[in-house]
Design a protein around this motif. Structure first.
Motif, PDB file in Angstrom:
ATOM      1  N   PRO A  57       0.799  -1.231   0.000  1.00  0.00           N
ATOM      2  CA  PRO A  57       0.000   0.000   0.000  1.00  0.00           C
ATOM      3  C   PRO A  57       0.831   1.279   0.000  1.00  0.00           C
ATOM      4  O   PRO A  57       0.299   2.373  -0.225  1.00  0.00           O
ATOM      5  N   ALA A  58       2.136   1.157   0.255  1.00  0.00           N
ATOM      6  CA  ALA A  58       3.020   2.322   0.253  1.00  0.00           C
ATOM      7  C   ALA A  58       3.707   2.543  -1.078  1.00  0.00           C
ATOM      8  O   ALA A  58       4.232   3.636  -1.332  1.00  0.00           O
ATOM      9  N   GLY A  59       3.757   1.524  -1.973  1.00  0.00           N
ATOM     10  CA  GLY A  59       4.525   1.757  -3.188  1.00  0.00           C
ATOM     11  C   GLY A  59       4.516   0.668  -4.234  1.00  0.00           C
ATOM     12  O   GLY A  59       5.386   0.651  -5.100  1.00  0.00           O
ATOM     13  N   GLN A  60       3.551  -0.217  -4.253  1.00  0.00           N
ATOM     14  CA  GLN A  60       3.589  -1.398  -5.113  1.00  0.00           C
ATOM     15  C   GLN A  60       3.211  -1.152  -6.569  1.00  0.00           C
ATOM     16  O   GLN A  60       3.696  -1.835  -7.462  1.00  0.00           O
ATOM     17  N   LEU A  61       2.344  -0.190  -6.854  1.00  0.00           N
ATOM     18  CA  LEU A  61       1.629  -0.165  -8.126  1.00  0.00           C
ATOM     19  C   LEU A  61       2.493   0.135  -9.349  1.00  0.00           C
ATOM     20  O   LEU A  61       3.495   0.850  -9.277  1.00  0.00           O
ATOM     21  N   TRP A  62       2.035  -0.432 -10.473  1.00  0.00           N
ATOM     22  CA  TRP A  62       2.497  -0.104 -11.812  1.00  0.00           C
ATOM     23  C   TRP A  62       1.346   0.601 -12.521  1.00  0.00           C
ATOM     24  O   TRP A  62       0.175   0.257 -12.324  1.00  0.00           O
ATOM     25  N   SER A  63       1.675   1.587 -13.363  1.00  0.00           N
ATOM     26  CA  SER A  63       0.616   2.277 -14.084  1.00  0.00           C
ATOM     27  C   SER A  63       1.177   2.902 -15.354  1.00  0.00           C
ATOM     28  O   SER A  63       2.355   2.713 -15.697  1.00  0.00           O
ATOM     29  N   THR A  64       0.348   3.632 -16.044  1.00  0.00           N
ATOM     30  CA  THR A  64       0.693   4.250 -17.321  1.00  0.00           C
ATOM     31  C   THR A  64       0.339   5.725 -17.300  1.00  0.00           C
ATOM     32  O   THR A  64      -0.431   6.182 -16.434  1.00  0.00           O
ATOM     33  N   THR A  65       0.848   6.464 -18.263  1.00  0.00           N
ATOM     34  CA  THR A  65       0.452   7.878 -18.346  1.00  0.00           C
ATOM     35  C   THR A  65      -1.031   7.993 -18.674  1.00  0.00           C
ATOM     36  O   THR A  65      -1.709   8.912 -18.205  1.00  0.00           O
ATOM     37  N   GLY A  66      -1.568   7.049 -19.462  1.00  0.00           N
ATOM     38  CA  GLY A  66      -2.988   7.099 -19.777  1.00  0.00           C
ATOM     39  C   GLY A  66      -3.856   6.939 -18.551  1.00  0.00           C
ATOM     40  O   GLY A  66      -4.797   7.709 -18.322  1.00  0.00           O
ATOM     41  N   ASP A  67      -3.539   5.944 -17.708  1.00  0.00           N
ATOM     42  CA  ASP A  67      -4.325   5.729 -16.492  1.00  0.00           C
ATOM     43  C   ASP A  67      -4.142   6.870 -15.497  1.00  0.00           C
ATOM     44  O   ASP A  67      -5.106   7.326 -14.869  1.00  0.00           O
ATOM     45  N   LEU A  68      -2.914   7.326 -15.327  1.00  0.00           N
ATOM     46  CA  LEU A  68      -2.686   8.393 -14.349  1.00  0.00           C
ATOM     47  C   LEU A  68      -3.293   9.701 -14.808  1.00  0.00           C
ATOM     48  O   LEU A  68      -3.651  10.554 -13.980  1.00  0.00           O
ATOM     49  N   ALA A  69      -3.439   9.902 -16.114  1.00  0.00           N
ATOM     50  CA  ALA A  69      -4.159  11.080 -16.596  1.00  0.00           C
ATOM     51  C   ALA A  69      -5.610  11.029 -16.142  1.00  0.00           C
ATOM     52  O   ALA A  69      -6.182  12.038 -15.693  1.00  0.00           O
ATOM     53  N   ARG A  70      -6.237   9.855 -16.226  1.00  0.00           N
ATOM     54  CA  ARG A  70      -7.611   9.723 -15.748  1.00  0.00           C
ATOM     55  C   ARG A  70      -7.690   9.870 -14.234  1.00  0.00           C
ATOM     56  O   ARG A  70      -8.649  10.448 -13.697  1.00  0.00           O
ATOM     57  N   PHE A  71      -6.688   9.356 -13.530  1.00  0.00           N
ATOM     58  CA  PHE A  71      -6.665   9.495 -12.071  1.00  0.00           C
ATOM     59  C   PHE A  71      -6.520  10.963 -11.676  1.00  0.00           C
ATOM     60  O   PHE A  71      -7.125  11.418 -10.701  1.00  0.00           O
ATOM     61  N   ALA A  72      -5.724  11.720 -12.431  1.00  0.00           N
ATOM     62  CA  ALA A  72      -5.564  13.152 -12.157  1.00  0.00           C
ATOM     63  C   ALA A  72      -6.898  13.878 -12.282  1.00  0.00           C
ATOM     64  O   ALA A  72      -7.228  14.755 -11.462  1.00  0.00           O
ATOM     65  N   THR A  73      -7.677  13.532 -13.297  1.00  0.00           N
ATOM     66  CA  THR A  73      -8.992  14.149 -13.456  1.00  0.00           C
ATOM     67  C   THR A  73      -9.876  13.846 -12.257  1.00  0.00           C
ATOM     68  O   THR A  73     -10.579  14.725 -11.735  1.00  0.00           O
ATOM     69  N   PHE A  74      -9.831  12.607 -11.788  1.00  0.00           N
ATOM     70  CA  PHE A  74     -10.598  12.239 -10.599  1.00  0.00           C
ATOM     71  C   PHE A  74     -10.170  13.051  -9.384  1.00  0.00           C
ATOM     72  O   PHE A  74     -11.014  13.545  -8.615  1.00  0.00           O
ATOM     73  N   LEU A  75      -8.857  13.220  -9.178  1.00  0.00           N
ATOM     74  CA  LEU A  75      -8.373  13.957  -8.010  1.00  0.00           C
ATOM     75  C   LEU A  75      -8.734  15.433  -8.073  1.00  0.00           C
ATOM     76  O   LEU A  75      -8.778  16.113  -7.040  1.00  0.00           O
TER      77      LEU A  75
END
Length: 461
Positions: free
Chosen positions: A225-243
């Protein structure tokens, strides 16, 4: 999938490409990939690479390190919004025997719980999580290094405890809960706990020679929960919109706004640079604008997510080297380039569709003692109160069902504003957390605490 890059001007696109090209070359990164978000959509994607023979696109996974903490914080806020816990709850109430004393859920979210920065040896980022199967192995014999709630001290084990809290209250593994409650609703199907092709490999670049060494990619186990995830610029762009906007399927706009509010100062050196921490989000002043988001690093990878809510611009920067480009600076620069080159065009002004006459009559000047304020109706159905001149306490207020308003920010955050009426229905004054605002300075017709001198205002004569 990104929107057509033609939505940004050619000069802007070139400036963005130049910035990441300089970062990749000067930082000696095997690859660097970035995206820019505006109006809730990815509008630009760029990549530079010197290995693998092709440029990574928005679907190539990189490890995002501590950006994982923001995902964990979202899960905790969901539990709070459902009433399963309170941010003021001592963690021991839900996880007895952890040894974190009176540290609250909010303390762990904001890194003010006093916990150590790292777990006991061996170095957890480069060794298998199987070496730390229990919370006790993560926290060690002395979990607390500082008094609870007294100072900001970034803690990876603190977020491990929050992950365990999620598992306890949901009755399921952290990653399973994350996928069900956050990743799937937001459409983040390229974010995962383990790499899925196509993904970048992690590298260490020799500090004094242009040669590389592959870094191990460990399953962090309890530390996930402190640092495991892998992601992409596409997914993190959507996450940024959510935040920036919230999504009622995951967290409301009000709750993500709460995440973005400073909950703890940075270390002394950071405070001078305008750096603080919210509930799972880093907050900083860069180029005269407020940025929220998070950075991340694990051996072989660096990551940054930077959001300017006011400019409605966000940037994602991912690279596959242990050290090199200053990705937080790159992210801030990408936001600045778009915000300054193509400033946000405000929505056209429109009159309110309807207005409550009893609220409209409150609009206009009010006086707190001799300080002049203006109350205005806002487009979202609330009101704002701010000084007419100079600096002073100001806030926006959200409407309540009973005709009162609750402060959303600043000194009056959480405070109740209400109109006090006389028996005949006319307004006597406004009450704001016991402060009395009147239509005239010390209006003798209102209930001013301490009363008003019956001889009224006078000169010196």
């Amino acid at each position: 999938m990104t929107t057509p890059q033609e939505e940004l001007l050619p000069g802007t696109r070139r400036a963005l490409l130049h910035r990441i090209a300089v970062a990749q070359a000067e930082g000696r990164a095997p690859s660097l990939v970035a995206a820019v978000v505006r109006d809730g959509r990815a509008v630009w994607h760029g990549a530079r690479t010197s290995v693998d023979g092709h440029g990574p696109d928005e679907n190539v996974q990189y490890r995002i390190g501590s950006i994982t903490k923001t995902f964990t914080a979202v899960l905790v806020l969901r539990l709070r919004d459902e009433g399963a816990l309170d941010l003021g709850d001592p963690v021991e109430r839900h996880l007895p025997g952890t040894g974190v004393g009176e540290a609250t859920v909010a303390d762990l979210l904001a890194h003010t719980g006093g916990l150590a920065a790292e777990s006991p040896a061996p170095w957890w980022e480069r060794t298998p999580g199987s070496l730390r199967p229990e919370l006790a192995d993560v926290l060690g014999e002395q979990p607390l290094l500082h008094p609870v709630g007294r100072r900001f001290h970034y803690s990876n084990p603190g977020y491990t405890v929050l992950g365990a809290l999620v598992e306890k209250l949901r009755g399921a593994p952290w990653e399973e809960v994350l996928r069900r409650e956050v990743l799937e609703p937001l459409g983040l199907d390229r974010t995962s706990g383990r790499p899925k092709a196509p993904h970048a490999g992690g590298w260490a670049v020799h500090p004094w020679a242009d040669v590389m060494l592959p870094e191990p990619s460990e399953d962090l186990g309890r530390m996930a929960p402190a640092g495991q995830l892998w992601s992409t610029t596409g997914d993190l762009a959507r996450f940024a919109t959510f935040l920036a906007q919230g999504d009622d399927r995951v967290l409301s706009a009000e709750s993500v706004r709460e995440m973005r509010v400073p909950a703890a100062p940075g270390e002394a050196a950071d405070v001078a640079d305008g750096v603080s921490y919210g509930l799972g989000l880093q907050i900083q002043q860069r180029h005269g604008r407020l940025l929220v988001g998070h950075s991340g690093s694990l051996p072989g990878f660096l990551a940054n997510l930077s959001i300017s809510v006011e400019d409605d611009v966000a940037a994602v920067v991912l690279t596959n080297c242990t050290s090199g480009p200053l990705v937080s600076s790159v992210g801030a620069d990408l936001v600045r380039i778009v915000a300054e080159s193509e400033p946000r065009i405000p929505a056209p002004w429109r009159p309110l569709p309807e207005v409550d006459a009893s609220v409209l009559e409150l609009a206009g000047p009010w006086y707190w003692g001799t300080h002049a304020y203006a109350l205005r109706l806002t487009a979202d159905g609330g009101v704002s109160l701010e000084p007419l001149a100079g600096s002073g306490r100001r806030s926006r207020f959200r409407a309540n069902a009973d005709g009162t308003w609750t402060g959303r920010e600043g000194y009056y955050a959480g405070e109740l504003l209400k109109a006090v009426r006389r028996p005949d229905g006319t307004v006597s004054h406004l009450d704001l957390g016991s402060f009395v605002f009147t239509r005239q300075p010390y209006d003798e017709g209102a209930s001013v605490p301490g009363g008003v001198d019956p001889d009224g205002w006078r000169g010196i004569g």
